[in-house]
Design an enzyme around this catalytic site. Structure first.
Site, PDB file in Angstrom:
ATOM      1  N   HIS A   1       0.808  -1.225   0.000  1.00  0.00           N
ATOM      2  CA  HIS A   1       0.000   0.000   0.000  1.00  0.00           C
ATOM      3  C   HIS A   1       0.838   1.271   0.000  1.00  0.00           C
ATOM      4  CE1 HIS A   1      -3.667  -2.203   0.474  1.00  0.00           C
ATOM      5  NE2 HIS A   1      -3.353  -2.675   1.673  1.00  0.00           N
TER       6      HIS A   1
ATOM      7  N   ASP B   1      -3.397 -10.755  -1.892  1.00  0.00           N
ATOM      8  CA  ASP B   1      -3.850 -10.183  -0.630  1.00  0.00           C
ATOM      9  C   ASP B   1      -5.342  -9.862  -0.729  1.00  0.00           C
ATOM     10  OD1 ASP B   1      -4.189  -7.846   1.417  1.00  0.00           O
ATOM     11  OD2 ASP B   1      -2.151  -8.529   1.803  1.00  0.00           O
TER      12      ASP B   1
ATOM     13  N   HIS C   1      -6.657  -7.200   0.225  1.00  0.00           N
ATOM     14  CA  HIS C   1      -6.743  -5.784  -0.104  1.00  0.00           C
ATOM     15  C   HIS C   1      -6.090  -5.517  -1.466  1.00  0.00           C
ATOM     16  CE1 HIS C   1      -6.786  -5.962   4.362  1.00  0.00           C
ATOM     17  NE2 HIS C   1      -7.710  -5.030   4.231  1.00  0.00           N
TER      18      HIS C   1
ATOM     19  N   ASP D   1      -4.597 -12.582   4.582  1.00  0.00           N
ATOM     20  CA  ASP D   1      -5.826 -12.013   5.117  1.00  0.00           C
ATOM     21  C   ASP D   1      -7.068 -12.331   4.296  1.00  0.00           C
ATOM     22  OD1 ASP D   1      -4.794 -10.436   3.097  1.00  0.00           O
ATOM     23  OD2 ASP D   1      -4.669  -8.604   4.289  1.00  0.00           O
TER      24      ASP D   1
END
Length: 396
Positions: free
Chosen positions: A138, A174, A176, A263
């Site tokens: 990120h 991921d 995200h 995750d």
């Protein structure tokens, strides 16, 4: 070639610790490394012997500058020396990214491991390399974001380009969206970024829509597969296999870089997919196979998110390391008793007893079974294919 795989590890990466109670607890890294060690995966051990543990120095100014702005690096240095001065500028001192002492050194050390891993793979010193402390996808060129200070994944890719690579594929699994890596290479057709993530309607960072396909100079080279909350093993694996291998086959990368945030797991407290450890292991095996099929075996695998720090992360990334080392673990294998004692000593939580969630995931091939208009997963797959396949000469 000295060992078939390198595992990048320096105990000091566990100093990447934001605050007490922060979800990014570095104990997940310690527990993973202890599990790798108790399975005797490193070179010379009875469990595999094809894995060499390597430590690299922190990324220096010139390396960080491949992705990050000098003013941002200077800001990280300043708040590292005086965390109390962080005001939220540059994303530092926020709830997600509280400043902590030696933040720059810890983040640069993680970045250094990923960059060195990329160099080793490109130079042929190893075929595969893993940095499970990395995958901090990120971080932006000029700001921290989403628990990420320096974007080691983007730095590794940028270093490969600097060394002469002409085509690098980055696959992000991921939960995200891999927004930072996408932004860095938005206009660069030498890099294909593929992110498979929970739909931005329901999860940070609210980006990663299928319509995000790259800049004018690289149309179709940013690929986003946004899956509905609640997607289970069969749908997740169906989606991954419906998009990733087609694009890798068309792009033909010289190196495959993958990010394996844990995750996506059903027990993760920060997201809403319902994937098992067993599906995550199958995805890691697929990435390994794709590296050999499409990238002459050159594979750099990174960690990422994952906040079920005892039950999920250590097992998921130990499977990843074992696959890279050529010594995959039977999912029914018991976790070593020594490791279970270490888990309790460090966390006062009971450790999982096997390297499986007890699932045996299967999935239907998208092309063989056909599009199901009533399936939200199939709708997501088709949206992504329609958005990017024509740019690669593929039929949706």
């Amino acid at each position: 070639m000295s060992g078939s795989a390198h595992l990048m590890w320096d105990e000091a990466v566990t100093r990447y610790r934001f605050s007490a109670g922060h979800p990014m607890d570095p104990v997940r890294l310690s527990l993973t490394m202890r599990l790798v060690e108790t399975f005797a995966l490193p070179e010379g051990g009875p469990g595999g012997g094809r894995l060499r543990v390597v430590a690299a120095p922190p990324a220096g100014e010139s390396t960080l500058g491949l992705v990050h702005r000098p003013d941002y690096v200077d800001a990280v240095r300043r708040v590292s020396a005086r965390p109390s001065t962080a005001s939220g500028a540059y994303g530092l001192g926020t709830e997600d990214n509280p400043a902590f002492p030696d933040m720059h050194q810890a983040a640069a050390l993680i970045a250094g491991q990923s960059v060195a891993a990329a160099e080793a793979v490109w130079a042929g010193r190893c075929l595969h390399a893993v940095n499970f402390a990395g995958g901090l996808h990120h971080a932006m060129p000029g700001a921290a974001s989403g628990f990420c200070v320096y974007n080691d994944a983007a730095l590794a890719v940028a270093r490969l380009l600097e060394l002469g690579a002409e085509r690098v594929a980055y696959v992000d699994l991921d939960v995200h969206h891999g927004d930072g890596v996408q932004q860095v290479f938005w206009d660069d057709p030498r890099v294909l970024t593929i992110s498979v993530h929970e739909h931005p309607r329901t999860l940070f960072p609210q980006t990663g829509w299928p319509e995000e396909t790259g800049g004018a100079a690289a149309e179709g080279y940013a690929v986003n597969l946004a899956l509905p909350a609640g997607t289970v093993d069969e749908g997740w694996l169906r989606a991954v296999h419906a998009v990733v291998p087609d694009l890798l086959g068309a792009f033909r990368p010289q190196v495959l870089v993958t990010q394996h945030g844990a995750d996506t797991h059903v027990e993760d407290p920060l997201a809403h997919l319902a994937v098992s450890l067993d599906a995550q292991r199958l995805a890691a095996e697929a990435c390994h196979a794709w590296a050999h099929e499409y990238a002459e075996g050159r594979w750099l695998a990174l960690g990422g998110g994952g906040y079920a720090v005892v039950d999920v992360v250590p097992r998921a990334w130990t499977h990843l390391v074992a696959i890279a080392a050529g010594a995959p673990l039977d999912p029914d294998t018991a976790t070593p008793e020594e490791w279970r004692h270490q888990v309790y000593a460090l966390t006062r939580q009971p450790a999982p007893r096997r390297m499986t969630d007890g699932r045996r995931p299967t999935w239907r091939d998208f092309d063989a079974s056909g599009y199901d208009p009533g399936s939200a997963v199939d709708q997501a797959v088709l949206a992504t294919r329609r958005a990017v396949y024509p740019s690669h000469g593929l039929l949706p």
